[in-house]
Design a protein around this motif. Structure first.
Motif, short mmCIF file in Angstrom:
data_model
loop_
_atom_site.label_atom_id
_atom_site.label_comp_id
_atom_site.label_asym_id
_atom_site.label_seq_id
_atom_site.Cartn_x
_atom_site.Cartn_y
_atom_site.Cartn_z
N GLU A 177 0.70 5.72 -18.76
CA GLU A 177 -0.24 6.13 -17.72
C GLU A 177 -0.71 4.94 -16.88
OE1 GLU A 177 -0.29 7.03 -20.80
OE2 GLU A 177 0.17 9.18 -20.65
N THR A 178 -0.86 3.76 -17.50
CA THR A 178 -1.39 2.62 -16.76
C THR A 178 -0.34 1.89 -15.92
OG1 THR A 178 -1.02 1.18 -18.68
CG2 THR A 178 -3.18 2.23 -18.48
N VAL A 179 0.97 2.07 -16.26
CA VAL A 179 2.01 1.33 -15.54
C VAL A 179 2.91 2.22 -14.67
CG1 VAL A 179 2.08 -0.45 -17.31
CG2 VAL A 179 3.68 1.46 -17.46
N ARG A 180 2.85 3.56 -14.85
CA ARG A 180 3.75 4.45 -14.10
C ARG A 180 3.55 4.28 -12.59
NH1 ARG A 180 3.10 9.95 -16.10
NH2 ARG A 180 4.81 9.47 -17.54
N GLY A 181 4.70 4.08 -11.89
CA GLY A 181 4.68 3.95 -10.45
C GLY A 181 4.30 2.56 -9.96
N LYS A 182 4.04 1.63 -10.87
CA LYS A 182 3.64 0.28 -10.48
C LYS A 182 4.82 -0.68 -10.61
CE LYS A 182 -1.22 0.77 -11.84
NZ LYS A 182 -2.30 0.20 -12.68
N THR A 183 4.81 -1.71 -9.76
CA THR A 183 5.80 -2.78 -9.85
C THR A 183 5.40 -3.72 -10.99
OG1 THR A 183 4.63 -4.22 -8.32
CG2 THR A 183 6.17 -2.62 -7.36
N PRO A 184 6.31 -4.55 -11.46
CA PRO A 184 5.96 -5.51 -12.51
C PRO A 184 4.79 -6.41 -12.14
CG PRO A 184 8.33 -5.37 -12.33
CD PRO A 184 7.77 -4.56 -11.20
N VAL A 185 4.74 -6.83 -10.88
CA VAL A 185 3.63 -7.68 -10.46
C VAL A 185 2.32 -6.92 -10.53
CG1 VAL A 185 2.66 -8.96 -8.51
CG2 VAL A 185 5.12 -9.12 -9.03
N GLN A 186 2.34 -5.65 -10.10
CA GLN A 186 1.13 -4.83 -10.14
C GLN A 186 0.70 -4.53 -11.57
OE1 GLN A 186 2.44 -1.48 -7.84
NE2 GLN A 186 1.87 -2.40 -5.87
N ALA A 187 1.65 -4.34 -12.47
CA ALA A 187 1.32 -3.97 -13.83
C ALA A 187 1.02 -5.17 -14.72
CB ALA A 187 2.46 -3.15 -14.44
N LEU A 188 1.68 -6.32 -14.47
CA LEU A 188 1.57 -7.46 -15.38
C LEU A 188 0.93 -8.69 -14.75
CD1 LEU A 188 5.16 -7.22 -16.93
CD2 LEU A 188 3.05 -6.20 -17.81
N GLY A 189 0.65 -8.64 -13.49
CA GLY A 189 0.12 -9.83 -12.83
C GLY A 189 1.24 -10.58 -12.14
N GLU A 190 0.89 -11.47 -11.26
CA GLU A 190 1.89 -12.12 -10.42
C GLU A 190 2.84 -13.01 -11.22
OE1 GLU A 190 2.21 -14.80 -6.33
OE2 GLU A 190 0.25 -14.20 -7.14
N GLU A 191 2.29 -13.89 -12.06
CA GLU A 191 3.15 -14.84 -12.76
C GLU A 191 4.10 -14.15 -13.72
OE1 GLU A 191 2.79 -18.82 -15.63
OE2 GLU A 191 1.00 -17.86 -14.83
N LEU A 192 3.54 -13.32 -14.59
CA LEU A 192 4.38 -12.62 -15.57
C LEU A 192 5.24 -11.56 -14.88
CD1 LEU A 192 5.13 -12.36 -18.51
CD2 LEU A 192 3.23 -10.74 -18.81
N GLY A 193 4.69 -10.91 -13.86
CA GLY A 193 5.44 -9.87 -13.15
C GLY A 193 6.68 -10.43 -12.45
N LEU A 194 6.54 -11.60 -11.82
CA LEU A 194 7.70 -12.21 -11.16
C LEU A 194 8.76 -12.62 -12.18
CD1 LEU A 194 5.92 -14.41 -8.45
CD2 LEU A 194 7.17 -12.27 -8.12
#
Length: 646
Positions: free
Chosen positions: A418-435
Motif C-alpha cells: 500500500e505504501t509503495v504501489r505506483g511510486k518510483t524507487p526514489v519516491q518510495a526509498l528516498g533519492e540516494e537509495l532510490g537511485l
C-alpha cells in the motif's frame, strides 16, 4: 577374233530385222562375201566395218570388245549426203574416228562429219579436222591424237569446236585401242560425244532450280514465320502451365505445412467438403471417414460445445463471421480443440454456405491451462515463499513504479504494498537509495535479460544484504514489467570476506582473459590455438601445437570418459555439440570448462574439422553449487516449518 566379229554382225543384223541379202546390197558387196565375214572366214575392211556399224546402228567398239554392248551410242546412218541440206538436219550426238596404226588408214563416220560440219567426201585427215577445233583447245587435241598414234590410251578430254556456221559446240573425246584384223595389227578409235545440248539443258535446269529454290525459300519463310508464331504460342502456353504447376505446388506445400483444415459447409443440405493433406493428423479423422459418413464431423463435436457451434452458425446466417472454439473427438478417442473461423457466402442460387478453416489449437489450450495452473502456483509461491518477491511496472518511457510486494518482502524490508504501489524507487526509498535501486532496474530494461546482483540496503526493517534477481517481462520486444526476487544473505556475513575475495579474483580473471579458441583438423592436429590457452590452462600455444594430445591429457581423470565419448562422437557428428568438464591446469588447479564445438565445412561440403570454444566457467559452477546448498538449506527450513517450497 574374226569369228567373234562375224557373230556380232549377224546378231545385230537379226536385231535390226535385215536379211543378209539386203544388207549386202546396202554395203555394195556380194552376199557370199558378207556370209564369209559373218562366218569368220574373212575380215572386213575398215571402211566396210564403218558402213556395217552405221547401217546396223551399232558402235564400232562393240565389234572389238570382249562383251556385247547393245546400242551404247546412236549413229546417224539415216542421214543423207546432200550437202545443201546438211546444215538443216539435227547434229548427231556421237561420232567415230577409226585409225589403223600400222597402215595409217583413217576413217570418219558420217555422224562425225556432220557434227564437225565436214564434207562427207573429204577423207579423214588430222590437219583438216583440227582446223575446226577452237584455238585454245588445238594443242590439247594434238597431244591427245599423238598419244593415241603412239599406241597409248590418253585420258578423255573436253574440246570446243567452231563449225562453218560459227556455232561453238562442246565435245567429249575418249580413245580406245583394239586388235586389228591382221595379225599383230592395232586399231585405234576415238569417240566424240556432243555435250552442247547437255550444257544448255543444265543451264535451263539450273535456272529452273534457282526459281524453284526461290519459291521454296519464300514458302519456307512463310512456314518458318508460322512455325515461329506457333512456337511462341506453345512457349506461352508452356510458361502458363509451368506457372500454374508452380502455383499448384506452392498451394500443396502450404496445405501440407499449415495445421489447418479448409472446408465449405452447406447447412441447408448438410453437405461438407474438406481440403487438407494432413486431415487425420490435425483432427484425428481421415478424409475417407468423412466421405463414408458426411455427418461424422457434426457427430464428433463435444456435447457441451454443440450448442455454441449451432448458435455461431445461426449468427453466420445473418451475415456475421463465424469464430468459435470447440472440441472434436478423433477416431483414436482423443479430444482435440479446434478454432473454427468461416465467412458466410452465397452461391449462384443464392443458397447460404460457409467457407472456413479449422485450426487445431489443442496445444494452445494446453498452454493456457498450464498458464492457469502456473498462475495459481505463482500466487501460492508469491505469497507463501520465504524468498522476497516484488513486481515493477515499466511504462513507455521506461519509468519504473512498484506494483506489488509479497508478504516476505514486506516482513524483511518494513515496506508494504500500500505504501509503495505506483511510486518510483526514489519516491518510495528516498533519492540516494532510490537511485541505487533504479540503476539496476534500468540495466535490466536496457539489456532485456535476467540480471542478478548483490546489494546492501538500509530499509525501515534495518540494513540487510540481498542477492537480487531481476527478470524482464517482454511484450512486442519491449520490457513492460520486472519480476524481482531477493534472497536475504545477511546470515552469511561470516563468509563475506571469502566470497568477496573470490568475486575480486573472478573480476580480475574476467577483465584479463577471454575464451580459449582452437580448430581441430580431421587428423587431430590443431590448425590454430588462441593465446588465451595460456591464461586458462597455463600451457602456451606452442605447447598445444606441438602436442595436440595435450588437451586430452589435462582433462580431469574423473571426466576423462565424458571427454573420450564426446571426442569419438565429434569426429563423425557434423552438428553443434556442448560439454562441461574439468581440466587440471599446469599449476595443478582444477578448472571447469564450458566446451562448445561445431563442424567446419568447406565450400565443397568437405569436412575440415571442428572449431572449439572453451570458456572457463569455474566460478559459475562454484556459485551454482553454493546456491544449491543454500536452496537446500532453505527447503529443509521451510519443510521443518510445514511450508511447501516449489
Amino acid at each position: 577374233m574374226l569369228k567373234s566379229l562375224g557373230q556380232k554382225i549377224r546378231l545385230y543384223r537379226n536385231i535390226a530385222g535385215i536379211s543378209q541379202k539386203k544388207l549386202a546390197e546396202k554395203l555394195d558387196v556380194s552376199q557370199h562375201h558378207l556370209g564369209c565375214i559373218e562366218r569368220g572366214e574373212s575380215a572386213p575392211s575398215m571402211s566396210l566395218t564403218i558402213k556395217i556399224c552405221e547401217i546396223l546402228d551399232m558402235h564400232p567398239a562393240v565389234l572389238f570388245s570382249a562383251v556385247s554392248i547393245k546400242r551404247p551410242y546412236l549413229c546417224s546412218s539415216e542421214l543423207q549426203n546432200e550437202p545443201d541440206i546438211l546444215h538443216m538436219l539435227p547434229v548427231p550426238r556421237h561420232g567415230m574416228w577409226m585409225v589403223d596404226i600400222q597402215s595409217g588408214l583413217e576413217i570418219w563416220t558420217k555422224s562425225l562429219t556432220r557434227m564437225m560440219s565436214l564434207k562427207p567426201s573429204k577423207k579423214a585427215c588430222f590437219n583438216s579436222f583440227v582446223k575446226h577445233i577452237h584455238d585454245n583447245d588445238r594443242k590439247l587435241f594434238t597431244d591427245f591424237y599423238q598419244a593415241l598414234r603412239s599406241i597409248t590410251i590418253p585420258e578423255p578430254v573436253l574440246l570446243r569446236t567452231v563449225t562453218d556456221h560459227d556455232s561453238c559446240r562442246h565435245l567429249h573425246v575418249r580413245a580406245d585401242l583394239h586388235p586389228g584384223f591382221e595379225n599383230n595389227s592395232v586399231m585405234a578409235s576415238m569417240t566424240f560425244m556432243d555435250l552442247t545440248e547437255s550444257k544448255e539443258l543444265y543451264a535451263v535446269l539450273r535456272y529452273n532450280s534457282e526459281q524453284v529454290e526461290a519459291i521454296v525459300q519464300e514458302r519456307t519463310g512463310s512456314l518458318d514465320l508460322a512455325l515461329k508464331e506457333k512456337q511462341q504460342e506453345i512457349d506461352l502456353r508452356d510458361r502458363a502451365e509451368k506457372k500454374a504447376r508452380e502455383k499448384s505446388n506452392q498451394l500443396q506445400m502450404v496445405l501440407s505445412s499449415v495445421p489447418a483444415v479448409f472446408y465449405t459447409f452447406h447447412p441447408s443440405i448438410g453437405r461438407m467438403e474438406w481440403h487438407s493433406l494432413r486431415m487425420k493428423n490435425i483432427i484425428g479423422i481421415s478424409l475417407q471417414d468423412l466421405k463414408n459418413n458426411p455427418m461424422l464431423w457434426h457427430e464428433s463435436i463435444h456435447p457441451d460445445d454443440l450448442p455454441v457451434v449451432k448458435q455461431a452458425i445461426q449468427k453466420a446466417r445473418k451475415g456475421k463471421q463465424l469464430n468459435v472454439e470447440y472440441r472434436l473427438k478423433g477416431k483414436d478417442g482423443q479430444w482435440r480443440w479446434l478454432q473454427d473461423r468461416a465467412t458466410p457466402l452465397r452461391d449462384d442460387r443464392w443458397d447460404f454456405y460457409l467457407a472456413g478453416v479449422a485450426i487445431n489449437v489443442s496445444e494452445q489450450k494446453q498452454v493456457q491451462e498450464a498458464l492457469l495452473i502456473l498462475s495459481k502456483e505463482y500466487e501460492t509461491i508469491f505469497n507463501h515463499s520465504q524468498n522476497t518477491f516484488f513486481l515493477i511496472d515499466v511504462d513507455e518511457q521506461d519509468r519504473c513504479t512498484f506494483q506489488r510486494l509479497n508478504s516476505q518482502e514486506e516482513a524483511l524490508t518494513g515496506l508494504t504494498t500500500e505504501t509503495v504501489r505506483g511510486k518510483t524507487p526514489v519516491q518510495a526509498l528516498g533519492e540516494e537509495l532510490g537511485l541505487q535501486v533504479e540503476k539496476n532496474y534500468q540495466r535490466c530494461i536496457k539489456e532485456k535479460r535476467v540480471v542478478s546482483y548483490e546489494e546492501t540496503l538500509h530499509l525501515p526493517a534495518g540494513k540487510r544484504t540481498w542477492l537480487t534477481k531481476l527478470a524482464p517481462v517482454m511484450e512486442g520486444g519491449k520490457v513492460v514489467k520486472i519480476v524481482g526476487s531477493g534472497l536475504d544473505i545477511t546470515d552469511r556475513k561470516n563468509a563475506e570476506d571469502n566470497l568477496q575475495k573470490k568475486e575480486e579474483r573472478l573480476k580480475l580473471i574476467t577483465s584479463t582473459s577471454y575464451d580459449w579458441e582452437y580448430w581441430v583438423k580431421p587428423d587431430g592436429s590443431l590448425e590454430f590455438c588462441s593465446p588465451s590457452c595460456k591464461r586458462i590452462t597455463g600451457y602456451s600455444v606452442d605447447d598445444f601445437l606441438r602436442d595436440p594430445d595435450l588437451i586430452q591429457s589435462i582433462v580431469h581423470p574423473e571426466d576423462a570418459h565424458f571427454w573420450n565419448e564426446h571426442a569419438c562422437m565429434a569426429t563423425s557428428y557434423q552438428g553443434k555439440a556442448e560439454l562441461s568438464f574439468r581440466i587440471v591446469a599446469r599449476s595443478g588447479q582444477v578448472a571447469w570448462i564450458e566446451h562448445k564445438c561445431v563442424a567446419v565445412v568447406g565450400p565443397d561440403s568437405a569436412y575440415l574439422g571442428r572449431r572449439v570454444s572453451n570458456r572457463d566457467v569455474t566460478m559459475r559452477v562454484n556459485m551454482e553449487h553454493e546456491m544449491r546448498q543454500e536452496n537446500e538449506r532453505l527447503r529443509r527450513l521451510l519443510k521443518d516449518n510445514g511450508i511447501a517450497y516449489g
